[in-house]
Scaffold this motif. Structure first.
Motif, PDB file in Angstrom:
ATOM      1  N   PRO A  89      44.344  39.250  46.664  1.00 44.69           N
ATOM      2  CA  PRO A  89      44.773  37.847  46.751  1.00 44.69           C
ATOM      3  C   PRO A  89      43.982  36.904  45.854  1.00 44.69           C
ATOM      4  CG  PRO A  89      43.506  38.464  48.702  1.00 44.69           C
ATOM      5  CD  PRO A  89      43.766  39.718  47.939  1.00 44.69           C
ATOM      6  N   VAL A  90      42.678  37.129  45.686  1.00 46.05           N
ATOM      7  CA  VAL A  90      41.883  36.253  44.825  1.00 46.05           C
ATOM      8  C   VAL A  90      42.324  36.416  43.372  1.00 46.05           C
ATOM      9  CG1 VAL A  90      39.561  35.761  43.969  1.00 46.05           C
ATOM     10  CG2 VAL A  90      39.921  36.247  46.398  1.00 46.05           C
ATOM     11  N   THR A  91      42.595  37.650  42.967  1.00 42.67           N
ATOM     12  CA  THR A  91      43.060  37.897  41.607  1.00 42.67           C
ATOM     13  C   THR A  91      44.410  37.234  41.364  1.00 42.67           C
ATOM     14  OG1 THR A  91      41.846  39.977  41.543  1.00 42.67           O
ATOM     15  CG2 THR A  91      43.600  39.707  39.919  1.00 42.67           C
ATOM     16  N   GLN A  92      45.273  37.234  42.379  1.00 42.39           N
ATOM     17  CA  GLN A  92      46.560  36.557  42.236  1.00 42.39           C
ATOM     18  C   GLN A  92      46.366  35.056  42.038  1.00 42.39           C
ATOM     19  OE1 GLN A  92      50.088  37.858  42.360  1.00 42.39           O
ATOM     20  NE2 GLN A  92      49.977  35.901  41.278  1.00 42.39           N
ATOM     21  N   LEU A  93      45.453  34.478  42.803  1.00 41.70           N
ATOM     22  CA  LEU A  93      45.202  33.039  42.681  1.00 41.70           C
ATOM     23  C   LEU A  93      44.602  32.703  41.317  1.00 41.70           C
ATOM     24  CD1 LEU A  93      45.063  30.192  43.815  1.00 41.70           C
ATOM     25  CD2 LEU A  93      42.898  30.809  44.932  1.00 41.70           C
ATOM     26  N   THR A  94      43.617  33.469  40.868  1.00 37.24           N
ATOM     27  CA  THR A  94      43.017  33.175  39.568  1.00 37.24           C
ATOM     28  C   THR A  94      44.037  33.372  38.443  1.00 37.24           C
ATOM     29  OG1 THR A  94      42.126  35.427  39.340  1.00 37.24           O
ATOM     30  CG2 THR A  94      40.706  33.780  40.354  1.00 37.24           C
TER      31      THR A  94
END
Length: 309
Positions: free
Chosen positions: A262-267
């Motif tokens: 999820p963090v990679t998707q946001l970044t």
């Protein structure tokens, strides 16, 4: 072709901003290099530097013990490998294919299988260190594939990089590169976000950096990013666009492996917003422009005359 003989001849495919200096370093180290690129300008530049060039992919790889690919995208990898004039059509048993570009995990493992079916061996060996590392021969090289093949290629890698790490089987060099990109891109966004908050509060950004830089919140990304923000020089060379591309490949790997990222998707979404805002020609630090637009505060100082904007 003897798959145990020392490698002397290298076919180098893709000699742009990264590949050009790498091909030159191999040439300077004494390897017999045949360079090929679909664009003529980088070939002309290498030829002027004394590096032999080829007029086709087939010519570049015919006598090569190792074939290095340094391509701009996964699509370019597929175009290079496939088709009636692709690498798979002219690959010889015993040759080594080394993909040093960043591609998708699915493509890399797919082509490793096809290469093996032809009696050859494929390594994925993406790099970190940027253009400066490519020019200086100080890249960090992350290798996935057969250990014996790696040792046979080690003299080539030593001409290109300072750190050579065998991660594991096919595709795991790319996984290491994805981890590197995920960490960097998340940190670029975290620095932009936290310093936007500080700016919103009216704090002096240089003082904030001095306060946190030596604590657990400090990082190499922070140390490289803050001077650019404070000087207003966001650099150039499409680094942000390349981060956006590689972040997409990390997301694709997450989907391929069934991992939650999820963090990679946001970044990745934040880098997409930076690209949409016209920042793709700058360094990854320009993701801060997204926070400026959303928060209404200035994080990037006005540049001095002649620097990036």
């Amino acid at each position: 072709m003897d798959d145990r003989a020392a490698i002397q001849c290298v076919g180098f495919v893709g000699v742009g901003r990264m590949g050009g200096p790498m091909a030159f370093n191999l040439h300077r180290a004494g390897f017999v290099v045949q360079a090929f690129d679909v664009a003529s300008a980088p070939l002309q530049h290498l030829a002027q530097a004394g590096v032999p060039t080829a007029d086709s992919l087939q010519t570049a790889v015919t006598n090569a013990g190792a074939i290095i690919l340094m391509l701009p995208s996964d699509d370019a990898l597929r175009q290079t490998m496939e088709g009636s004039e692709g690498l798979l059509s002219c690959l010889q048993p015993g040759q080594l294919v080394i993909d040093m570009s960043t591609s998708t995990l699915a493509s890399s493992r797919h082509f490793a299988t096809l290469v093996a079916e032809r009696g050859a061996t494929m390594l994925d060996a993406p790099v970190s260190g940027g253009e400066a590392g490519a020019q200086a021969g100080t890249l960090s090289i992350m290798v996935g594939g057969d250990t014996t093949a790696l040792e046979r290629c080690r003299p080539l890698f030593e001409a290109l990089g300072r750190t050579i790490t065998h991660i594991g089987g096919n595709g795991l060099g790319l996984v290491a590169k994805y981890v590197n990109q995920m960490l960097m891109e998340a940190t670029f966004c975290a620095v932009a976000e936290s310093f936007a908050l500080a700016a919103k509060a009216g704090a002096d950004l240089a003082a904030i950096y001095q306060a946190v830089g030596n604590g657990l919140g400090g990082s190499r990304v922070l140390d490289s990013m803050i001077p650019q923000l404070l000087s207003g020089d966001l650099g150039h060379g499409r680094e942000l666009a390349l981060h956006y591309k590689d972040g997409g490949y990390a997301l694709a790997a997450g989907e391929f492996l069934g991992a939650w990222v999820p963090v990679t998707q946001l970044t990745h979404d934040l880098f997409a917003a930076a690209v949409a805002a016209g920042q793709e020609t700058h360094s990854a630090v320009a993701v801060a422009r997204v926070y400026e637009q959303r928060t209404g505060v200035q994080i990037v100082s006005q540049p001095a005359t002649g620097t990036g904007k």
